[in-house]
Scaffold this motif. Structure first.
Motif: not given
Length: 396
Positions: A63-64, A67, A70-71
Protein backbone atom coordinates in the motif's frame (compact mmCIF):
# COMPACT_ATOMS: atom_id res chain seq x y z
CA UNK A 1 10.78 10.51 -19.82
CA UNK A 2 12.90 7.44 -20.58
CA UNK A 3 16.41 7.61 -19.21
CA UNK A 4 19.27 7.32 -21.69
CA UNK A 5 21.26 5.30 -19.15
CA UNK A 6 22.42 2.09 -20.85
CA UNK A 7 25.34 1.15 -18.62
CA UNK A 8 25.38 -2.12 -16.76
CA UNK A 9 26.06 -0.57 -13.37
CA UNK A 10 25.28 2.84 -11.83
CA UNK A 11 27.86 5.59 -11.72
CA UNK A 12 29.30 5.48 -8.21
CA UNK A 13 30.26 8.68 -6.40
CA UNK A 14 31.94 8.37 -3.03
CA UNK A 15 33.73 10.50 -0.50
CA UNK A 16 33.18 12.47 2.66
CA UNK A 17 30.81 15.40 2.03
CA UNK A 18 30.19 14.46 -1.59
CA UNK A 19 26.41 14.05 -1.26
CA UNK A 20 25.60 17.76 -1.25
CA UNK A 21 27.95 18.49 -4.14
CA UNK A 22 26.58 15.70 -6.33
CA UNK A 23 22.97 16.38 -5.37
CA UNK A 24 23.31 19.93 -6.68
CA UNK A 25 25.16 18.86 -9.79
CA UNK A 26 22.95 15.92 -10.80
CA UNK A 27 19.59 17.64 -10.20
CA UNK A 28 20.37 21.14 -11.48
CA UNK A 29 17.58 22.39 -13.73
CA UNK A 30 15.63 19.14 -13.47
CA UNK A 31 12.26 18.33 -11.94
CA UNK A 32 13.33 16.43 -8.82
CA UNK A 33 11.45 14.37 -6.27
CA UNK A 34 13.22 13.32 -3.07
CA UNK A 35 12.02 10.20 -1.24
CA UNK A 36 13.57 10.07 2.22
CA UNK A 37 13.34 7.97 5.36
CA UNK A 38 11.48 10.06 7.93
CA UNK A 39 13.73 8.76 10.71
CA UNK A 40 17.05 9.65 9.09
CA UNK A 41 18.64 13.08 9.11
CA UNK A 42 20.04 14.09 5.70
CA UNK A 43 21.80 17.46 6.16
CA UNK A 44 22.87 17.52 2.51
CA UNK A 45 19.21 18.12 1.60
CA UNK A 46 18.99 21.33 3.66
CA UNK A 47 18.16 24.28 1.48
CA UNK A 48 17.30 22.19 -1.55
CA UNK A 49 14.09 23.25 -3.25
CA UNK A 50 13.01 19.82 -4.49
CA UNK A 51 9.68 18.35 -3.42
CA UNK A 52 10.35 15.84 -0.63
CA UNK A 53 8.24 12.85 0.36
CA UNK A 54 9.10 11.22 3.69
CA UNK A 55 8.21 7.64 4.46
CA UNK A 56 8.28 5.45 7.53
CA UNK A 57 10.65 2.63 6.58
CA UNK A 58 9.33 -0.02 9.01
CA UNK A 59 5.80 0.51 7.67
CA UNK A 60 6.66 0.18 3.98
CA UNK A 61 4.41 -2.39 2.29
CA UNK A 62 2.46 -2.74 -0.95
CA UNK A 63 0.00 0.00 0.00
CA UNK A 64 2.82 2.43 0.83
CA UNK A 65 4.58 1.69 -2.45
CA UNK A 66 1.35 2.22 -4.41
CA UNK A 67 0.83 5.57 -2.67
CA UNK A 68 4.40 6.54 -3.47
CA UNK A 69 3.87 5.54 -7.11
CA UNK A 70 0.81 7.77 -7.30
CA UNK A 71 2.84 10.71 -6.01
CA UNK A 72 5.56 10.00 -8.57
CA UNK A 73 3.03 9.93 -11.42
CA UNK A 74 1.48 13.16 -10.16
CA UNK A 75 4.86 14.94 -9.98
CA UNK A 76 6.31 13.27 -13.11
CA UNK A 77 9.91 14.02 -12.09
CA UNK A 78 12.89 13.54 -14.40
CA UNK A 79 15.01 12.44 -11.44
CA UNK A 80 14.20 10.74 -8.13
CA UNK A 81 16.60 10.99 -5.21
CA UNK A 82 16.09 8.07 -2.78
CA UNK A 83 17.64 8.57 0.67
CA UNK A 84 17.57 5.83 3.29
CA UNK A 85 18.28 2.20 3.96
CA UNK A 86 17.56 -0.73 1.70
CA UNK A 87 13.82 -0.64 2.39
CA UNK A 88 13.49 2.98 1.25
CA UNK A 89 15.74 2.51 -1.77
CA UNK A 90 13.87 -0.63 -2.86
CA UNK A 91 10.48 1.03 -2.43
CA UNK A 92 11.60 4.04 -4.46
CA UNK A 93 12.95 1.86 -7.26
CA UNK A 94 9.74 -0.17 -7.46
CA UNK A 95 7.45 2.87 -7.23
CA UNK A 96 9.40 4.56 -10.03
CA UNK A 97 8.20 1.79 -12.35
CA UNK A 98 4.90 3.72 -12.45
CA UNK A 99 6.52 6.02 -15.02
CA UNK A 100 7.43 3.13 -17.33
CA UNK A 101 5.43 2.33 -20.43
CA UNK A 102 3.36 -0.82 -20.66
CA UNK A 103 1.92 -0.90 -17.13
CA UNK A 104 5.13 -2.38 -15.76
CA UNK A 105 4.32 -1.21 -12.25
CA UNK A 106 0.92 -2.90 -12.28
CA UNK A 107 2.51 -6.09 -13.54
CA UNK A 108 5.18 -6.01 -10.83
CA UNK A 109 2.68 -5.46 -8.02
CA UNK A 110 0.21 -8.01 -9.35
CA UNK A 111 2.75 -10.74 -10.01
CA UNK A 112 4.47 -10.22 -6.64
CA UNK A 113 1.14 -10.71 -4.91
CA UNK A 114 1.01 -14.23 -6.38
CA UNK A 115 4.64 -15.27 -6.72
CA UNK A 116 7.76 -14.98 -4.58
CA UNK A 117 9.93 -14.04 -7.57
CA UNK A 118 9.07 -11.58 -10.34
CA UNK A 119 11.19 -10.89 -13.40
CA UNK A 120 10.42 -7.59 -15.10
CA UNK A 121 10.38 -7.08 -18.86
CA UNK A 122 13.85 -6.13 -20.06
CA UNK A 123 13.75 -2.34 -20.35
CA UNK A 124 15.71 0.72 -19.37
CA UNK A 125 14.72 2.66 -16.24
CA UNK A 126 11.89 5.08 -16.92
CA UNK A 127 13.45 7.81 -14.77
CA UNK A 128 16.90 8.56 -13.39
CA UNK A 129 17.23 7.39 -9.79
CA UNK A 130 19.95 8.72 -7.52
CA UNK A 131 20.36 6.33 -4.60
CA UNK A 132 21.88 7.71 -1.40
CA UNK A 133 22.20 4.92 1.21
CA UNK A 134 22.16 5.66 4.92
CA UNK A 135 22.85 2.05 5.92
CA UNK A 136 25.42 -0.53 4.91
CA UNK A 137 25.35 -3.91 3.23
CA UNK A 138 22.15 -4.06 1.20
CA UNK A 139 23.77 -2.88 -2.08
CA UNK A 140 20.34 -1.65 -3.21
CA UNK A 141 22.04 1.50 -4.47
CA UNK A 142 23.92 -0.53 -7.10
CA UNK A 143 21.71 -3.53 -7.91
CA UNK A 144 18.68 -4.29 -10.07
CA UNK A 145 16.64 -5.88 -7.32
CA UNK A 146 13.78 -4.70 -5.11
CA UNK A 147 12.07 -6.34 -2.14
CA UNK A 148 8.33 -5.76 -1.85
CA UNK A 149 6.56 -6.66 1.39
CA UNK A 150 3.14 -8.17 0.75
CA UNK A 151 0.62 -9.85 3.02
CA UNK A 152 2.21 -13.17 2.09
CA UNK A 153 5.86 -12.28 2.59
CA UNK A 154 8.88 -10.36 1.37
CA UNK A 155 8.82 -10.78 -2.40
CA UNK A 156 11.71 -10.43 -4.82
CA UNK A 157 11.45 -8.29 -7.98
CA UNK A 158 14.32 -8.32 -10.47
CA UNK A 159 14.95 -6.30 -13.61
CA UNK A 160 17.14 -3.69 -15.28
CA UNK A 161 14.36 -1.14 -14.87
CA UNK A 162 15.11 -1.09 -11.13
CA UNK A 163 18.71 -0.04 -11.58
CA UNK A 164 19.66 3.40 -10.20
CA UNK A 165 21.46 5.80 -12.50
CA UNK A 166 23.76 7.10 -9.78
CA UNK A 167 24.82 5.89 -6.34
CA UNK A 168 26.24 8.36 -3.83
CA UNK A 169 28.13 6.96 -0.85
CA UNK A 170 28.96 9.60 1.71
CA UNK A 171 30.14 8.58 5.21
CA UNK A 172 28.44 11.73 6.54
CA UNK A 173 25.16 9.87 5.93
CA UNK A 174 26.37 6.86 7.94
CA UNK A 175 27.28 8.63 11.19
CA UNK A 176 24.13 7.50 13.03
CA UNK A 177 25.02 3.81 12.62
CA UNK A 178 26.30 2.00 15.68
CA UNK A 179 29.45 -0.15 15.35
CA UNK A 180 27.14 -3.17 15.65
CA UNK A 181 25.04 -1.94 12.72
CA UNK A 182 28.20 -1.38 10.69
CA UNK A 183 29.30 -4.97 11.30
CA UNK A 184 25.83 -6.24 10.39
CA UNK A 185 26.13 -4.42 7.08
CA UNK A 186 29.57 -5.89 6.47
CA UNK A 187 28.20 -9.35 7.27
CA UNK A 188 25.34 -8.94 4.80
CA UNK A 189 27.79 -8.06 2.04
CA UNK A 190 30.14 -10.89 3.05
CA UNK A 191 27.40 -13.51 2.99
CA UNK A 192 26.32 -12.30 -0.44
CA UNK A 193 29.79 -13.26 -1.63
CA UNK A 194 29.79 -16.51 0.33
CA UNK A 195 26.41 -17.50 -1.07
CA UNK A 196 27.68 -17.11 -4.63
CA UNK A 197 30.76 -19.09 -3.64
CA UNK A 198 28.76 -22.19 -2.67
CA UNK A 199 28.31 -22.94 -6.37
CA UNK A 200 30.70 -25.19 -8.27
CA UNK A 201 29.83 -23.38 -11.49
CA UNK A 202 32.07 -20.39 -10.90
CA UNK A 203 34.71 -18.72 -13.02
CA UNK A 204 38.25 -18.27 -11.75
CA UNK A 205 37.78 -14.50 -11.88
CA UNK A 206 34.52 -14.70 -9.92
CA UNK A 207 36.24 -16.73 -7.23
CA UNK A 208 39.18 -14.33 -7.04
CA UNK A 209 36.94 -11.27 -6.74
CA UNK A 210 34.75 -12.91 -4.09
CA UNK A 211 37.73 -13.93 -1.97
CA UNK A 212 39.42 -10.53 -2.24
CA UNK A 213 36.25 -8.65 -1.30
CA UNK A 214 35.35 -11.11 1.45
CA UNK A 215 38.77 -10.84 3.05
CA UNK A 216 38.65 -7.05 2.84
CA UNK A 217 35.18 -6.92 4.45
CA UNK A 218 36.24 -9.06 7.40
CA UNK A 219 39.32 -6.90 7.87
CA UNK A 220 37.47 -3.58 7.62
CA UNK A 221 34.65 -4.55 9.97
CA UNK A 222 37.06 -6.03 12.50
CA UNK A 223 39.61 -3.25 12.57
CA UNK A 224 37.76 0.00 11.93
CA UNK A 225 33.95 0.07 12.08
CA UNK A 226 33.84 3.44 13.88
CA UNK A 227 35.64 5.96 11.69
CA UNK A 228 34.25 7.70 8.61
CA UNK A 229 37.03 6.16 6.54
CA UNK A 230 36.21 2.67 7.82
CA UNK A 231 32.52 3.04 7.05
CA UNK A 232 33.23 4.42 3.61
CA UNK A 233 35.49 1.46 2.91
CA UNK A 234 32.81 -1.04 3.93
CA UNK A 235 30.22 0.80 1.85
CA UNK A 236 32.48 0.74 -1.20
CA UNK A 237 33.23 -2.95 -0.71
CA UNK A 238 29.52 -3.71 -0.46
CA UNK A 239 28.88 -1.82 -3.69
CA UNK A 240 31.80 -3.66 -5.30
CA UNK A 241 30.08 -7.00 -4.75
CA UNK A 242 27.63 -5.88 -7.46
CA UNK A 243 30.18 -4.15 -9.67
CA UNK A 244 32.77 -6.95 -9.89
CA UNK A 245 32.63 -10.53 -11.17
CA UNK A 246 32.09 -11.85 -7.63
CA UNK A 247 28.35 -12.52 -8.02
CA UNK A 248 28.40 -13.56 -11.66
CA UNK A 249 27.98 -17.19 -12.54
CA UNK A 250 25.73 -19.83 -14.05
CA UNK A 251 23.85 -20.47 -10.81
CA UNK A 252 21.78 -17.34 -10.05
CA UNK A 253 20.18 -18.99 -7.00
CA UNK A 254 23.38 -20.17 -5.28
CA UNK A 255 22.84 -18.08 -2.10
CA UNK A 256 20.33 -20.61 -0.80
CA UNK A 257 20.50 -19.43 2.79
CA UNK A 258 18.83 -16.19 1.62
CA UNK A 259 15.50 -17.83 0.81
CA UNK A 260 15.15 -19.50 4.20
CA UNK A 261 16.26 -16.35 6.03
CA UNK A 262 13.73 -14.35 4.03
CA UNK A 263 10.86 -16.43 5.41
CA UNK A 264 12.28 -16.45 8.94
CA UNK A 265 12.52 -12.64 8.82
CA UNK A 266 8.94 -12.21 7.63
CA UNK A 267 7.22 -14.67 9.94
CA UNK A 268 9.24 -13.77 13.06
CA UNK A 269 9.17 -10.04 12.17
CA UNK A 270 12.92 -9.58 12.54
CA UNK A 271 15.54 -7.93 10.37
CA UNK A 272 16.91 -10.02 7.49
CA UNK A 273 20.48 -10.13 8.79
CA UNK A 274 19.26 -11.30 12.20
CA UNK A 275 17.28 -14.07 10.53
CA UNK A 276 20.31 -14.95 8.40
CA UNK A 277 22.50 -15.20 11.50
CA UNK A 278 20.07 -17.77 12.87
CA UNK A 279 20.34 -20.19 9.96
CA UNK A 280 23.63 -19.64 8.13
CA UNK A 281 25.79 -22.07 10.14
CA UNK A 282 23.18 -24.81 9.82
CA UNK A 283 23.02 -24.29 6.05
CA UNK A 284 26.79 -24.43 5.78
CA UNK A 285 26.86 -27.55 7.94
CA UNK A 286 24.64 -29.26 5.40
CA UNK A 287 26.82 -28.13 2.52
CA UNK A 288 29.92 -29.40 4.27
CA UNK A 289 28.24 -32.74 4.98
CA UNK A 290 27.86 -33.22 1.24
CA UNK A 291 24.20 -32.30 0.70
CA UNK A 292 24.51 -30.77 -2.78
CA UNK A 293 20.95 -29.45 -2.67
CA UNK A 294 22.31 -26.63 -0.50
CA UNK A 295 25.61 -26.07 -2.30
CA UNK A 296 29.02 -27.43 -3.19
CA UNK A 297 31.26 -28.38 -0.29
CA UNK A 298 34.58 -27.90 -2.08
CA UNK A 299 33.61 -24.44 -3.32
CA UNK A 300 32.49 -23.22 0.10
CA UNK A 301 35.52 -24.63 1.87
CA UNK A 302 37.82 -23.03 -0.70
CA UNK A 303 36.17 -19.63 -0.32
CA UNK A 304 36.20 -19.72 3.48
CA UNK A 305 39.82 -20.90 3.70
CA UNK A 306 41.01 -18.00 1.58
CA UNK A 307 38.65 -15.28 2.81
CA UNK A 308 39.26 -16.02 6.50
CA UNK A 309 43.02 -16.55 6.31
CA UNK A 310 44.86 -14.79 9.10
CA UNK A 311 41.74 -14.22 11.21
CA UNK A 312 42.17 -17.06 13.78
CA UNK A 313 38.61 -18.14 12.97
CA UNK A 314 37.95 -21.90 12.83
CA UNK A 315 38.90 -23.42 9.50
CA UNK A 316 35.67 -25.44 9.13
CA UNK A 317 33.14 -23.08 7.49
CA UNK A 318 30.14 -23.80 9.79
CA UNK A 319 32.15 -23.30 12.96
CA UNK A 320 34.01 -20.40 11.40
CA UNK A 321 30.93 -18.40 10.46
CA UNK A 322 29.37 -19.08 13.87
CA UNK A 323 32.52 -17.75 15.52
CA UNK A 324 32.49 -14.65 13.31
CA UNK A 325 28.88 -13.93 14.29
CA UNK A 326 29.87 -14.14 17.95
CA UNK A 327 32.99 -12.04 17.46
CA UNK A 328 30.99 -9.27 15.78
CA UNK A 329 28.10 -9.44 18.24
CA UNK A 330 25.45 -10.20 15.63
CA UNK A 331 22.12 -10.76 17.43
CA UNK A 332 19.95 -13.83 16.91
CA UNK A 333 16.14 -13.83 16.89
CA UNK A 334 14.13 -15.31 19.76
CA UNK A 335 13.50 -19.03 19.54
CA UNK A 336 10.42 -19.77 17.44
CA UNK A 337 7.64 -21.99 18.70
CA UNK A 338 7.01 -25.36 17.08
CA UNK A 339 4.06 -23.75 15.32
CA UNK A 340 6.29 -20.97 13.97
CA UNK A 341 8.80 -23.53 12.71
CA UNK A 342 6.02 -25.35 10.86
CA UNK A 343 4.74 -22.08 9.35
CA UNK A 344 8.21 -20.99 8.22
CA UNK A 345 8.94 -24.42 6.75
CA UNK A 346 5.68 -24.56 4.81
CA UNK A 347 6.09 -20.98 3.57
CA UNK A 348 9.66 -21.66 2.40
CA UNK A 349 8.61 -24.70 0.41
CA UNK A 350 5.63 -22.88 -1.10
CA UNK A 351 7.67 -19.84 -2.14
CA UNK A 352 11.09 -21.22 -3.04
CA UNK A 353 11.36 -25.00 -2.66
CA UNK A 354 10.34 -28.36 -4.09
CA UNK A 355 10.27 -28.02 -7.91
CA UNK A 356 11.34 -24.37 -7.99
CA UNK A 357 14.89 -23.57 -9.11
CA UNK A 358 15.81 -21.63 -5.96
CA UNK A 359 15.71 -24.57 -3.50
CA UNK A 360 15.09 -27.58 -5.77
CA UNK A 361 14.32 -30.87 -4.10
CA UNK A 362 13.92 -29.31 -0.66
CA UNK A 363 10.55 -29.57 1.06
CA UNK A 364 8.99 -28.47 4.33
CA UNK A 365 10.49 -31.36 6.26
CA UNK A 366 14.00 -30.33 5.19
CA UNK A 367 13.43 -26.76 6.29
CA UNK A 368 11.91 -27.94 9.57
CA UNK A 369 15.02 -29.99 10.32
CA UNK A 370 17.26 -27.07 9.39
CA UNK A 371 15.43 -24.67 11.70
CA UNK A 372 15.53 -27.11 14.59
CA UNK A 373 19.29 -27.37 14.17
CA UNK A 374 19.89 -23.64 13.74
CA UNK A 375 21.05 -21.20 16.41
CA UNK A 376 18.34 -22.43 18.80
CA UNK A 377 19.74 -25.97 18.90
CA UNK A 378 21.33 -27.15 22.18
CA UNK A 379 24.20 -28.48 20.08
CA UNK A 380 26.86 -25.82 19.46
CA UNK A 381 25.95 -23.97 16.30
CA UNK A 382 28.39 -24.77 13.53
CA UNK A 383 29.39 -28.12 14.99
CA UNK A 384 30.46 -30.44 12.20
CA UNK A 385 28.81 -33.85 12.13
CA UNK A 386 31.24 -35.40 9.70
CA UNK A 387 34.22 -37.45 10.82
CA UNK A 388 36.90 -35.00 11.85
CA UNK A 389 39.19 -33.81 9.11
CA UNK A 390 42.27 -31.67 9.14
CA UNK A 391 42.29 -28.68 6.84
CA UNK A 392 45.07 -26.19 6.42
CA UNK A 393 44.77 -22.50 5.83
CA UNK A 394 47.89 -22.58 3.72
CA UNK A 395 46.75 -21.45 0.29
CA UNK A 396 48.83 -22.44 -2.69
Amino acid sequence: MTSDFAGRVPTLWHGEGIARQMMERLTAGRETLVVADAAVAAPFLDGHSARTVTIDAPAVNVAAVVTMAQEIVHRSPSVIVAVGGGTVLDASKIAALALARGRVFDYAIGHASRSALTFLPDALPAVDIIAVPTTLGTSSETNSVGILTTDRGHRLIVGHALRPRHAIIDPCNLTSLTPEAVREGALEAFLRLAGASTSARRSARGNRDAVALGRALIDAATRDPDSAAGRLRIARLSAATQRSAALRGRDPYSARHWYVANEVAFLLQVRKIVATAAVIAAVWRRICSGDTRWGDRKSLEGFWARASIGTTLPVEPPAGIAALLDRWGIPRPPEPSAHDVDRISAATEAAWGNRRPMLPGLIAGDFRDLLRESCWSPEPVGADRRPSTVLSKEVN
